[in-house]
Design a protein around this motif. Sequence first.
Motif, mmCIF file in Angstrom:
data_model
loop_
_atom_site.group_PDB
_atom_site.id
_atom_site.type_symbol
_atom_site.label_atom_id
_atom_site.label_comp_id
_atom_site.label_asym_id
_atom_site.label_seq_id
_atom_site.Cartn_x
_atom_site.Cartn_y
_atom_site.Cartn_z
ATOM 1 N N VAL A 131 0.773 -1.203 0.017
ATOM 2 C CA VAL A 131 0.076 0.098 -0.107
ATOM 3 C C VAL A 131 0.816 1.347 0.078
ATOM 4 C CG1 VAL A 131 -1.602 1.429 1.367
ATOM 5 C CG2 VAL A 131 -1.899 -1.133 1.382
ATOM 6 N N LEU A 132 1.992 1.130 0.879
ATOM 7 C CA LEU A 132 2.876 2.536 0.740
ATOM 8 C C LEU A 132 3.465 2.653 -0.515
ATOM 9 C CD1 LEU A 132 4.688 4.669 2.367
ATOM 10 C CD2 LEU A 132 6.268 2.621 2.617
ATOM 11 N N LEU A 138 1.336 6.901 -6.852
ATOM 12 C CA LEU A 138 0.273 7.558 -7.296
ATOM 13 C C LEU A 138 0.224 9.037 -6.581
ATOM 14 C CD1 LEU A 138 -2.339 4.915 -7.153
ATOM 15 C CD2 LEU A 138 -1.023 5.514 -9.222
ATOM 16 N N ARG A 139 1.125 9.142 -5.622
ATOM 17 C CA ARG A 139 1.061 10.533 -4.924
ATOM 18 C C ARG A 139 1.762 11.745 -5.964
ATOM 19 N NH1 ARG A 139 4.677 12.290 0.283
ATOM 20 N NH2 ARG A 139 4.109 14.439 0.056
ATOM 21 N N LEU A 267 10.607 9.193 -6.109
ATOM 22 C CA LEU A 267 9.466 8.962 -5.178
ATOM 23 C C LEU A 267 8.944 7.593 -5.972
ATOM 24 C CD1 LEU A 267 7.931 9.534 -2.446
ATOM 25 C CD2 LEU A 267 6.325 10.838 -4.069
ATOM 26 N N ARG A 268 8.528 7.850 -7.025
ATOM 27 C CA ARG A 268 7.824 6.582 -7.775
ATOM 28 C C ARG A 268 8.636 5.423 -8.070
ATOM 29 N NH1 ARG A 268 4.326 10.979 -11.780
ATOM 30 N NH2 ARG A 268 3.028 11.324 -9.985
ATOM 31 N N LEU A 273 10.081 -0.010 -5.920
ATOM 32 C CA LEU A 273 10.821 -0.989 -5.208
ATOM 33 C C LEU A 273 10.239 -1.595 -3.898
ATOM 34 C CD1 LEU A 273 14.179 1.069 -5.224
ATOM 35 C CD2 LEU A 273 13.749 -0.941 -6.480
ATOM 36 N N CYS A 274 9.295 -0.799 -3.464
ATOM 37 C CA CYS A 274 8.383 -1.354 -2.146
ATOM 38 C C CYS A 274 7.638 -2.359 -2.532
ATOM 39 C CB CYS A 274 7.422 0.070 -1.799
ATOM 40 S SG CYS A 274 8.616 1.152 -0.705
#
Length: 300
Positions: A131-132, A138-139, A267-268, A273-274
């Motif tokens: 989810v993170l 998408l942020r 960031l994306r 990677l997350c």
Amino acid sequence: MPASSANNPVRERLLALTQLVGSMICLQFGSSLAKSLFPLFGAAGMVGLRTAFAATALMLFFRSWHAISRRTVRLVLPYGIAIAGMNLCFYLALERIPLGMTVAIEFTGPLFLAFIGSRRLADIGWIVLTVLGLCMLLRPDTAALPDMMGVLYAVGAAICWALYIVFGKRMTGKLSPGHACALGLLSSAVILFVPCFTPAFLIGLHHPLLLGMAVLVALSSSALPYALEMQAMHRLSARDLGVLYSLEPVCAACAGILLLHETLSPLRMGGILCIVLASAGTVLTPGKKGPPNEQPELPQ
């Protein structure tokens, strides 16, 4: 035991790793090439061409017409519908958002399916990490907000990928992997024939070179990866396959950057990677062992 015999398992494992990584490279190269053809054929047209040409290649390779019957049609049709929906949503998303982002979002389909079937407490942490990763993808940041219609198409592809796995597992033991792949793509090609394949093929008749590139997309995105993956499945464990497939979003991001000159903010990239870490963690976290011969279904 002779040294050469002792080394055979090692050579087979290295060969399987090479085949699987090769299939991922082929798949992302094909997706990148397909996106470059969108201005002429459109996303839906490329899905129709890719599916029809790949189905033809696999039907000829496996000679799957011998396996066609009423029973196999009933068995394969849901599988083919899932393939059609997965590919169509994937290409419609690819038309609007970067390749790496598309694959990362699509990858959450089988990932959440794995979470649903798990009872391990550790998976809560992997869900949070997923989810993170999605939030980071998408942020809004220094780049523009991603096209939300493209994001929705990628979510649709994720859902269809999960259905593809469910319907694919229903065929285990009832149809050989080669016939399942070929007949699944054939049924998908029939579904897409009139709305997607026919208009694109008529356009391609006036651009034979680009139509030939569409054939290359079909071979590199479907036919060749299927052949390589099926070979690798016989040599690698489900654990190994799960870990290696978690690299696919990274391969997609690299292909988008190198071949399509797409850019993703740090960031994306962190979000991708997350999702990769969550996928690898889901596979590597100790838990109850499944059946010895259990094999995961392969993505399209």
